[in-house]
Design an enzyme around this catalytic site. Structure first.
Site: not given
Ligand code: SPV
Ligand code: MN
Length: 616
Positions: A79, A222, A264, A266, A269
């Site tokens: 991102r 996002k 992210s 942490c 998933t």
């Molecule tokens: C994140 O970074 O929180 C993700 C992947 O879930 S992204 O699609 O890059 O946001």
């Molecule tokens: Mn995410």
């Protein structure tokens, strides 16, 4: 619109929505595409998208039927936080911590960049539903893009919405996402120095250009998340960066649904994928008060997951799913003789192949900045349907969502918070969420071990002042009264005085099972200044029953001692940070003040900075 054929035009007309037509006209004029394709919910249209992605070389077919790979530009692998801005009018109040820009100049800049961006390319128009279809949760999303990869990914990740748009009966109540990958060179965006993602709250739209990485390009992920945060915080519901999962305690005839927000890397998933439980979603949830209950839906129906370290040992469900025949898109991993390889897959890896750097990667290859190029990018991913996972929850597409009874907040913290605890009440749970911190790891650029704050793990996506966001949370809980979800905090990364992790990866399961038992009032807990911590005997039972191992008193002491001095230090960090906000709500300061006094009190009473849980 001379670029549109009769069939596509008819598909637009059938929606009976003048706003859609006006929008398409406006962006055709701006982007100047060669041809326009309108994609409906029909299998034929979706198949056309899959084929085009391959024909136009945005994806490459692999040996395994259904598998394809897509590459982003070497410098567009995550991102783009710096170039993602909220466009605001001069009278708008926004927190200093958010990246804003004057709306007028922002629009001027990005519209200039987008002018003619689709020359000699195709414009693809797609309609989706965020959230299950025919539900109070559903929000229509109109995606305009010139990327077949974006259109294809969105088909795996989101529910079809052409019918939803028909049912809008002409209303303009939908999100607009406009994307162009811009000029391509070797199939990747060329002008990445002109990458922009501008969020126009006034226009209920996001414009994104010169990028391909899904977190920047897929409007529904996002980008629409930001628009939904804006909408929900001006209404009375929540849009959160959360997984949703069902907990299935063995021997008890029930499923308890929880959500969880983790920054992210942490454990978000992997929590949603804990063996024996079921997954509703792993990234974005909408939560609403429906007849006094907290109901939640996954606005997606697929997973865009990090592939690094997905192997048969640590992630058997995902591993088996992504190595077998099905529709699936890999991104930014290594391909050798038509087969897929990634770092940490638990298998011997080839020494050469094609990857995110180019088609002749070898082991010792360096980039222009003299850095070794990894076999697969640390943020390389797979895109797959949740329905293809064997632990998919049966309510994934339920229009009523699932009843949320617990909310988890997790961070990455080596020395402050215990492994799991429950908040004293809803407001102190909101405080826990607001004060999430995660320490940087070697996986991210920059110094290791630096603490980063992210309220509700949603900081990167906030488009309303933080105080407004926190007050919306507070009110949401208050209105739910006795049906308010219980709030828990986890910390999978706590270390002992020797610098070793105090808990194993598998122990997550015990933390969620303890929380589940708390939700059903089956176990007591110990009250501390920060919240309720587990009793030793309950954890000992759970470890024996669910992981088959003996849990020692020493482990318990390491994991659940109240590190009062470290907690006080954290309060100071938070005080400094939230003092920068103009009007952090009183309830936040009250909780901070109370915690501070109580922590100081226990330091005195127990004559120590670290207090064993057996002392309480
Ligand atoms: C994140 O970074 O929180 C993700 C992947 O879930 S992204 O699609 O890059 O946001
Ligand atoms: Mn995410």
């Amino acid at each position: 619109m001379s670029q549109i054929d009769k069939i596509s035009l008819q598909k637009l007309k059938n929606l009976n929505n003048i706003h859609v037509i006006n929008i398409i006209n406006e962006y055709v004029k701006l982007l100047k595409p060669g041809k326009i394709f309108v994609i409906t919910d029909s299998n034929e249209d979706i198949e056309f998208v899959r084929k085009q992605a391959i024909e136009k070389h945005e994806e490459i077919s692999l040996k395994m039927p259904g598998h394809t790979i897509h590459y982003d530009s070497y410098y567009d692998q995550a991102r783009d936080i710096d170039n993602t801005k909220i466009l605001i009018t001069p009278d708008t109040k926004m927190s200093k911590r958010l990246n804003t820009m004057d709306r007028e100049s922002g629009l001027k800049e990005i519209l200039e960049i987008m002018d003619g961006a689709m020359k000699n390319k195709n414009m693809i128009i797609r309609f989706s539903s965020l959230g299950p279809v025919n539900s109070v949760f559903s929000i229509g999303a109109l995606q305009i893009t010139d990327s077949w990869y974006v259109a294809h990914s969105e088909d795996i990740l989101y529910r079809k919405g052409y019918e939803h748009f028909k049912n809008l009966k002409g209303s303009e109540d939908f999100f607009l996402l406009v994307h162009s990958a811009g000029e391509l060179e070797n199939n990747v965006s060329k002008n990445i120095e002109k990458r922009r993602v501008y969020i126009d709250l006034v226009g209920n739209k996001v414009l994104s250009v010169n990028n391909q990485y899904a977190g920047n390009s897929l409007g529904l992920k996002k980008l629409a998340l930001r628009l939904a945060i804006f909408k929900s915080n001006n209404e009375d519901w929540l849009t959160e960066h959360m997984f949703i999962m069902g907990i299935h305690p063995v021997g008890k005839d029930r499923i308890t649904y929880i959500t969880g927000a983790y920054p992210s890397a942490c454990g978000k998933t992997s929590t949603a994928m804990i063996p024996g439980q079921s997954i509703v979603g792993d990234d974005i949830a909408y939560l609403r008060n429906i007849n006094g209950e907290c109901r939640g839906v996954n606005i997606e129906k697929g997973v865009f997951g990090i592939i690094r370290d997905v192997n048969p040992e640590d992630d058997p469900v995902i591993y088996n799913t992504i190595i077998t025949q099905r529709e699936l898109i890999f991104s930014n991993i290594l391909i050798n003789e038509g087969k897929s390889y990634w770092t940490g897959m638990g298998k011997e890896l080839p020494k050469k192949g094609m990857n995110h750097f180019g088609d002749n990667w070898t082991e010792n290859k360096k980039d222009d900045q003299d850095n070794f190029i990894a076999l697969s990018h640390p943020n390389a991913r797979y895109t797959v349907n949740i329905g293809d996972l064997e632990n998919a929850d049966s309510h994934l597409n339920d229009p009523e969502g699932v009843k949320i009874q617990g909310i988890f907040y997790g961070g990455r913290d080596s020395d402050t918070n215990p492994c799991v605890y429950e908040s004293l009440n809803w407001d102190s749970g909101v405080f826990i969420g607001a004060t999430i911190e995660s320490e940087t790891t070697s996986a991210t650029l920059g110094k290791e071990g630096v603490r980063k704050s992210s309220p509700m793990a949603n900081m990167d996506f906030l488009v309303v002042p933080i105080n407004k966001y926190l007050l919306n949370h507070k009110k949401f809980g208050e209105k739910l009264k006795n049906n308010c979800p219980r709030i828990f905090a986890t910390n999978y990364f706590l270390k002992n005085s020797n610098g070793e992790y105090t808990n194993e990866k598998k122990d997550k399961k015990i933390w969620i099972l303890w929380a589940e038992a708390r939700i059903h009032n089956e176990v007591e807990a110990i009250k501390t200044p920060i919240g309720y911590i587990p009793k030793y005997k309950d954890l000992k039972n759970l470890f024996k029953k669910d992981l088959g191992r003996d849990y020692s008193e020493q482990e318990y002491i390491d994991q659940f001692s109240i590190r009062a001095e470290k907690l006080l230090e954290k309060l100071i960090r938070m005080e400094n940070l939230f003092n920068q906000e103009s009007d952090t709500p009183d309830f936040f300061w009250n909780i901070m003040q109370r915690q501070r006094e109580e922590l100081k009190k226990i330091i005195k009473i127990y004559n120590g900075k670290i207090i064993s849980p057996f002392m309480f």
